[in-house]
Write an enzyme that holds these catalytic residues in place. Sequence first.
Site, PDB file in Angstrom:
ATOM      1  N   GLY A 261       0.829  -1.216   0.000  1.00  0.00           N
ATOM      2  CA  GLY A 261       0.000   0.000   0.000  1.00  0.00           C
ATOM      3  C   GLY A 261       0.854   1.252   0.000  1.00  0.00           C
ATOM      4  N   ASN A 262       0.223   2.394   0.261  1.00  0.00           N
ATOM      5  CA  ASN A 262       0.968   3.662   0.324  1.00  0.00           C
ATOM      6  C   ASN A 262       0.340   4.570   1.369  1.00  0.00           C
ATOM      7  OD1 ASN A 262      -1.086   5.425  -1.024  1.00  0.00           O
ATOM      8  ND2 ASN A 262      -0.763   3.909  -2.648  1.00  0.00           N
ATOM      9  N   HIS A 263       0.894   5.777   1.518  1.00  0.00           N
ATOM     10  CA  HIS A 263       0.495   6.644   2.631  1.00  0.00           C
ATOM     11  C   HIS A 263      -0.673   7.580   2.314  1.00  0.00           C
ATOM     12  CE1 HIS A 263       3.820   5.322   5.028  1.00  0.00           C
ATOM     13  NE2 HIS A 263       4.688   5.623   4.060  1.00  0.00           N
ATOM     14  N   SER A 264      -1.356   7.399   1.206  1.00  0.00           N
ATOM     15  CA  SER A 264      -2.436   8.340   0.881  1.00  0.00           C
ATOM     16  C   SER A 264      -3.554   8.266   1.920  1.00  0.00           C
ATOM     17  CB  SER A 264      -3.004   8.016  -0.507  1.00  0.00           C
ATOM     18  OG  SER A 264      -4.125   8.820  -0.763  1.00  0.00           O
TER      19      SER A 264
END
Length: 402
Positions: free
Chosen positions: A213-216
């Site tokens: 995943g990512n930090h959005s």
Amino acid sequence: MAGGDRDLTGRRILLGVAGGIAAYKVVEVARRLTRLGASVHVAMTHSASRFVGSLTFETLTRNKVLTDVMELDAASEIVHVELGKRVDLIVIAPATANLIARLAHGLAEDPITVTALASPAPLLIIPAMDHHMWANAATQANVETLRERGAHILLPVRGELASGEVGWGRMQEPEAIVEAVCAQFGPGPLAGRKILVTAGGTREPIDPVRYIGNHSSGKMGLAVAQEAARRGADVTLLYGAISVPLSAGIKAEHTPTAADMAAAVQRIAKDCDALVMAAAVADYRPASIASQKIKKGTDLTLQLTSTTDILSSIAGLPLIKVGFAAETEQLLSAARDKLRRKQLDLIVANDVTAEGSGFGSNTNQVTILGRDGSMEELPLLTKTEVAARILDRVQELFDERS
Ligand code: PMT
């Protein structure tokens, strides 16, 4: 706007509650406006809080009630000044004779009048008082003064008053007040436009318990969706993982993975006038997903495969396409390259390493690049303001095309 068509998504309303028995009915007004999607901020006078507790409004609106003119927010800003700047409409209900007099004479000594004086937002005044007070020449002159300055007055009706007498001075019912609020907003500059917005980060499963995943946080995409709805557009939001609440009133569909988001964009975009892709979509996903939790063992190598590039996949559609470019280096050249490759109308170059900018923050620093070679470098702004600048450009493109 009538009946089920009423939608106040993204509208920011200050509800000023003064000290009159009709304050209890304004609880219902706050509830209805909130359910229609408005962000309702209540300011109360001391005497209003003797009729209704601030906790009632706070619980219904999920926003802190302003009861103190000296209050500072977390950033040490004066709350009534900041609130006054941010709201789209000030509704005062019940507006007592005293409060109307103070407003007319520019006296700022309670949370409502002080905010109204500090705000450029239009005023909707809903009087409620004894019939002799309403008929008094002083009150009528004050109402006229406010009307001449552009305030809208929802006149009181004839009926039973707090004194038990019958006369003109009874506040209009909550339904009529909500109608009057909706009428203030009109259709908006993006009325009739269908806008698709993506927000948040996709999560690409590795096994039943792990993902890439990512930090959005979804803040940027949600700000675009809210601003578009505020301007009257018919908005659909596709969202991955987000850490902020969705807005009531905006159609939303959860698209957890890049493949889910791609399928939904391809299905919906063909009926839309514009797409704003603020989501942080994975470029790679595990080539296969383990059916059981992968056991801890020796080092593990994951094989990744490319996801569909969503924007490129709809390059042939005629809608206006806005992408973001989240970059850590060579911001403008990388963004220009994505603008060209993905055949976009606009790209929002986002330096995600700048202080207060990018993932998770409430602010963002961006440069908007156009297919026509235009370049608009913006300072650090709130994500709501960035959303407004992007939609200004989208509106310009609609105007050019029609
Ligand atoms: O959500 P927040 O915490 O508020 O953070 C906001 C943000 C940093 C996520 C946002 O401002 C932002 O920059 N979003 C784009 C993130 C991204 O994926 O950028 P990119 O440069 O990798 O992709 C370029 C464009 O192609 C993006 O519009 C992206 O949505 C799109 N894309 C990417 C991959 C893919 N498979 N398909 C795509 O369409």
